[in-house]
Write a protein that holds these residues in place. Sequence first.
Motif, PDB file in Angstrom:
ATOM      1  N   ARG A  76       0.832  -1.212   0.000  1.00  0.00           N
ATOM      2  CA  ARG A  76       0.000   0.000   0.000  1.00  0.00           C
ATOM      3  C   ARG A  76       0.867   1.263   0.000  1.00  0.00           C
ATOM      4  NH1 ARG A  76      -4.238  -1.133   3.154  1.00  0.00           N
ATOM      5  NH2 ARG A  76      -5.284  -1.415   1.340  1.00  0.00           N
ATOM      6  N   ASN A  77       1.881   1.306   0.829  1.00  0.00           N
ATOM      7  CA  ASN A  77       2.858   2.396   0.824  1.00  0.00           C
ATOM      8  C   ASN A  77       4.162   1.778   0.333  1.00  0.00           C
ATOM      9  OD1 ASN A  77       1.169   4.446   1.970  1.00  0.00           O
ATOM     10  ND2 ASN A  77       1.292   3.289   3.864  1.00  0.00           N
ATOM     11  N   PRO A  78       4.331   1.699  -0.983  1.00  0.00           N
ATOM     12  CA  PRO A  78       5.406   0.891  -1.546  1.00  0.00           C
ATOM     13  C   PRO A  78       6.807   1.399  -1.249  1.00  0.00           C
ATOM     14  CG  PRO A  78       4.354   2.170  -3.252  1.00  0.00           C
ATOM     15  CD  PRO A  78       3.568   2.400  -2.000  1.00  0.00           C
ATOM     16  N   ASP A  79       7.716   0.454  -1.315  1.00  0.00           N
ATOM     17  CA  ASP A  79       9.134   0.761  -1.241  1.00  0.00           C
ATOM     18  C   ASP A  79       9.520   1.441  -2.549  1.00  0.00           C
ATOM     19  OD1 ASP A  79      11.855   0.279  -0.100  1.00  0.00           O
ATOM     20  OD2 ASP A  79      12.060  -0.903  -1.923  1.00  0.00           O
ATOM     21  N   GLU A 121       4.346   5.215  -8.105  1.00  0.00           N
ATOM     22  CA  GLU A 121       4.189   4.213  -7.050  1.00  0.00           C
ATOM     23  C   GLU A 121       3.012   3.297  -7.354  1.00  0.00           C
ATOM     24  OE1 GLU A 121       4.472   7.539  -6.378  1.00  0.00           O
ATOM     25  OE2 GLU A 121       6.556   7.498  -5.687  1.00  0.00           O
ATOM     26  N   THR A 122       1.920   3.875  -7.840  1.00  0.00           N
ATOM     27  CA  THR A 122       0.751   3.066  -8.197  1.00  0.00           C
ATOM     28  C   THR A 122       1.082   2.135  -9.351  1.00  0.00           C
ATOM     29  OG1 THR A 122      -0.779   4.755  -7.408  1.00  0.00           O
ATOM     30  CG2 THR A 122      -1.646   3.172  -8.996  1.00  0.00           C
ATOM     31  N   LEU A 123       1.772   2.644 -10.356  1.00  0.00           N
ATOM     32  CA  LEU A 123       2.173   1.802 -11.484  1.00  0.00           C
ATOM     33  C   LEU A 123       3.037   0.644 -11.003  1.00  0.00           C
ATOM     34  CD1 LEU A 123       2.333   1.181 -14.511  1.00  0.00           C
ATOM     35  CD2 LEU A 123       4.321   2.700 -14.604  1.00  0.00           C
ATOM     36  N   ARG A 124       3.995   0.918 -10.133  1.00  0.00           N
ATOM     37  CA  ARG A 124       4.867  -0.143  -9.615  1.00  0.00           C
ATOM     38  C   ARG A 124       4.078  -1.168  -8.825  1.00  0.00           C
ATOM     39  NH1 ARG A 124       9.616   3.957  -7.841  1.00  0.00           N
ATOM     40  NH2 ARG A 124      10.567   4.168  -9.887  1.00  0.00           N
ATOM     41  N   ILE A 149      -5.757  -1.301  -5.590  1.00  0.00           N
ATOM     42  CA  ILE A 149      -4.589  -0.433  -5.784  1.00  0.00           C
ATOM     43  C   ILE A 149      -5.013   0.871  -6.456  1.00  0.00           C
ATOM     44  CG2 ILE A 149      -2.423  -0.174  -7.078  1.00  0.00           C
ATOM     45  CD1 ILE A 149      -1.986  -3.221  -6.578  1.00  0.00           C
ATOM     46  N   LEU A 150      -5.857   0.780  -7.480  1.00  0.00           N
ATOM     47  CA  LEU A 150      -6.325   1.985  -8.166  1.00  0.00           C
ATOM     48  C   LEU A 150      -7.208   2.838  -7.254  1.00  0.00           C
ATOM     49  CD1 LEU A 150      -7.032   0.463 -11.681  1.00  0.00           C
ATOM     50  CD2 LEU A 150      -5.209   2.066 -11.072  1.00  0.00           C
ATOM     51  N   GLN A 151      -8.013   2.195  -6.407  1.00  0.00           N
ATOM     52  CA  GLN A 151      -8.833   2.945  -5.443  1.00  0.00           C
ATOM     53  C   GLN A 151      -7.948   3.658  -4.422  1.00  0.00           C
ATOM     54  OE1 GLN A 151     -11.428  -0.207  -4.102  1.00  0.00           O
ATOM     55  NE2 GLN A 151     -13.044   0.375  -5.536  1.00  0.00           N
ATOM     56  N   ASP A 152      -6.884   3.001  -3.982  1.00  0.00           N
ATOM     57  CA  ASP A 152      -5.930   3.637  -3.064  1.00  0.00           C
ATOM     58  C   ASP A 152      -5.338   4.885  -3.707  1.00  0.00           C
ATOM     59  OD1 ASP A 152      -6.315   1.623  -1.187  1.00  0.00           O
ATOM     60  OD2 ASP A 152      -4.435   0.583  -1.639  1.00  0.00           O
ATOM     61  N   ASP A 153      -4.969   4.771  -4.996  1.00  0.00           N
ATOM     62  CA  ASP A 153      -4.389   5.904  -5.719  1.00  0.00           C
ATOM     63  C   ASP A 153      -5.393   7.047  -5.814  1.00  0.00           C
ATOM     64  OD1 ASP A 153      -2.167   6.980  -7.518  1.00  0.00           O
ATOM     65  OD2 ASP A 153      -3.909   7.095  -8.859  1.00  0.00           O
ATOM     66  N   LEU A 154      -6.639   6.725  -6.139  1.00  0.00           N
ATOM     67  CA  LEU A 154      -7.678   7.741  -6.242  1.00  0.00           C
ATOM     68  C   LEU A 154      -7.895   8.421  -4.894  1.00  0.00           C
ATOM     69  CD1 LEU A 154      -9.844   9.165  -7.913  1.00  0.00           C
ATOM     70  CD2 LEU A 154     -11.399   7.288  -7.342  1.00  0.00           C
ATOM     71  N   ARG A 155      -7.924   7.635  -3.820  1.00  0.00           N
ATOM     72  CA  ARG A 155      -8.109   8.173  -2.472  1.00  0.00           C
ATOM     73  C   ARG A 155      -6.957   9.127  -2.114  1.00  0.00           C
ATOM     74  NH1 ARG A 155     -10.309   4.007  -0.444  1.00  0.00           N
ATOM     75  NH2 ARG A 155      -8.412   2.774  -0.370  1.00  0.00           N
ATOM     76  N   GLU A 156      -5.721   8.738  -2.434  1.00  0.00           N
ATOM     77  CA  GLU A 156      -4.562   9.588  -2.163  1.00  0.00           C
ATOM     78  C   GLU A 156      -4.642  10.896  -2.945  1.00  0.00           C
ATOM     79  OE1 GLU A 156      -0.670   7.847  -2.487  1.00  0.00           O
ATOM     80  OE2 GLU A 156      -1.394   5.968  -1.587  1.00  0.00           O
ATOM     81  N   GLN A 158      -7.334  12.380  -4.019  1.00  0.00           N
ATOM     82  CA  GLN A 158      -8.403  13.208  -3.464  1.00  0.00           C
ATOM     83  C   GLN A 158      -7.929  13.900  -2.189  1.00  0.00           C
ATOM     84  OE1 GLN A 158     -11.554  10.297  -3.216  1.00  0.00           O
ATOM     85  NE2 GLN A 158     -12.431  10.944  -5.168  1.00  0.00           N
ATOM     86  N   LEU A 159      -7.187  13.174  -1.344  1.00  0.00           N
ATOM     87  CA  LEU A 159      -6.649  13.768  -0.123  1.00  0.00           C
ATOM     88  C   LEU A 159      -5.681  14.899  -0.440  1.00  0.00           C
ATOM     89  CD1 LEU A 159      -6.033  10.688   2.201  1.00  0.00           C
ATOM     90  CD2 LEU A 159      -7.610  12.587   2.604  1.00  0.00           C
ATOM     91  N   GLU A 160      -4.809  14.681  -1.427  1.00  0.00           N
ATOM     92  CA  GLU A 160      -3.852  15.718  -1.824  1.00  0.00           C
ATOM     93  C   GLU A 160      -4.579  16.941  -2.351  1.00  0.00           C
ATOM     94  OE1 GLU A 160      -1.201  13.965  -4.682  1.00  0.00           O
ATOM     95  OE2 GLU A 160      -0.317  12.614  -3.187  1.00  0.00           O
ATOM     96  N   LYS A 161      -5.628  16.717  -3.130  1.00  0.00           N
ATOM     97  CA  LYS A 161      -6.404  17.822  -3.696  1.00  0.00           C
ATOM     98  C   LYS A 161      -7.082  18.606  -2.571  1.00  0.00           C
ATOM     99  CE  LYS A 161      -9.709  18.720  -7.386  1.00  0.00           C
ATOM    100  NZ  LYS A 161     -10.588  18.116  -8.392  1.00  0.00           N
ATOM    101  N   GLU A 162      -7.655  17.907  -1.601  1.00  0.00           N
ATOM    102  CA  GLU A 162      -8.316  18.560  -0.472  1.00  0.00           C
ATOM    103  C   GLU A 162      -7.309  19.372   0.347  1.00  0.00           C
ATOM    104  OE1 GLU A 162     -10.298  15.501   1.758  1.00  0.00           O
ATOM    105  OE2 GLU A 162     -11.701  15.072   0.124  1.00  0.00           O
ATOM    106  N   GLN A 163      -6.119  18.813   0.557  1.00  0.00           N
ATOM    107  CA  GLN A 163      -5.103  19.528   1.325  1.00  0.00           C
ATOM    108  C   GLN A 163      -4.601  20.764   0.585  1.00  0.00           C
ATOM    109  OE1 GLN A 163      -2.229  16.493   2.141  1.00  0.00           O
ATOM    110  NE2 GLN A 163      -3.395  15.638   3.849  1.00  0.00           N
ATOM    111  N   THR A 164      -4.522  20.671  -0.740  1.00  0.00           N
ATOM    112  CA  THR A 164      -4.083  21.807  -1.548  1.00  0.00           C
ATOM    113  C   THR A 164      -5.132  22.922  -1.510  1.00  0.00           C
ATOM    114  OG1 THR A 164      -2.897  20.301  -3.024  1.00  0.00           O
ATOM    115  CG2 THR A 164      -3.342  22.518  -3.853  1.00  0.00           C
ATOM    116  N   ASN A 165      -6.404  22.543  -1.534  1.00  0.00           N
ATOM    117  CA  ASN A 165      -7.482  23.516  -1.521  1.00  0.00           C
ATOM    118  C   ASN A 165      -7.736  24.104  -0.137  1.00  0.00           C
ATOM    119  OD1 ASN A 165      -7.884  23.181  -4.259  1.00  0.00           O
ATOM    120  ND2 ASN A 165      -9.467  21.621  -3.996  1.00  0.00           N
ATOM    121  N   ALA A 166      -7.253  23.449   0.900  1.00  0.00           N
ATOM    122  CA  ALA A 166      -7.522  23.929   2.266  1.00  0.00           C
ATOM    123  C   ALA A 166      -6.655  25.093   2.655  1.00  0.00           C
ATOM    124  CB  ALA A 166      -7.301  22.798   3.257  1.00  0.00           C
TER     125      ALA A 166
END
Length: 166
Positions: A76-79, A121-124, A149-156, A158-166
């Motif tokens: 989930r949090n890849p090397d 990271e998602t591709l790997r 894996i793709l849902q994890d990427d989408l969730r990440e 969305q979180l980054e977008k929310e943090q950028t907009n905050a």
Amino acid sequence: MESLLRFRETLLHFRDPENGYRDMVRKNGQEGPGPLKIEARKELLTKLLALQDESGLPVISEEELHWIQTFWNSARNPDDGTGVVNIIFQQKGDAMPDRKDEAELREIEERVATEKEISIETLRRLVSKVEEYGESHRAVGLPDELLQILQDDLRERQLEKEQTNA
């Protein structure tokens, strides 16, 4: 044999969710004790290689080390793809033989990730998961894991977008 018993106790300690070494999200995305965090995996591999040196017993093979890196890449949090190599170098001062031309592979990964608008990271993780299933010759469950894996990427994202907009 005492060193093997001590390592067994270490494994039991790491498996206990109360000790903080485990991700608290399972591979299927549900809450609960999940796999070990990458940091814990690295610490255990370091201890295992030290055990191998101390005992003189062949505890882990080169092929198994390559497989560990593959699994770490699909976490989930890849090397970053160099964890096993770095651990071996730190412990032995030797480079681990590489199975692929890393520079060329990284270039291709970056190009594909950019084209498909996903993180590297998602591709790997996706590629590693397919490799993992390819070796077992069974694809049962693969689509669900790729979707996760793709849902994890989408969730990440969305979180980054929310943090950028905050």
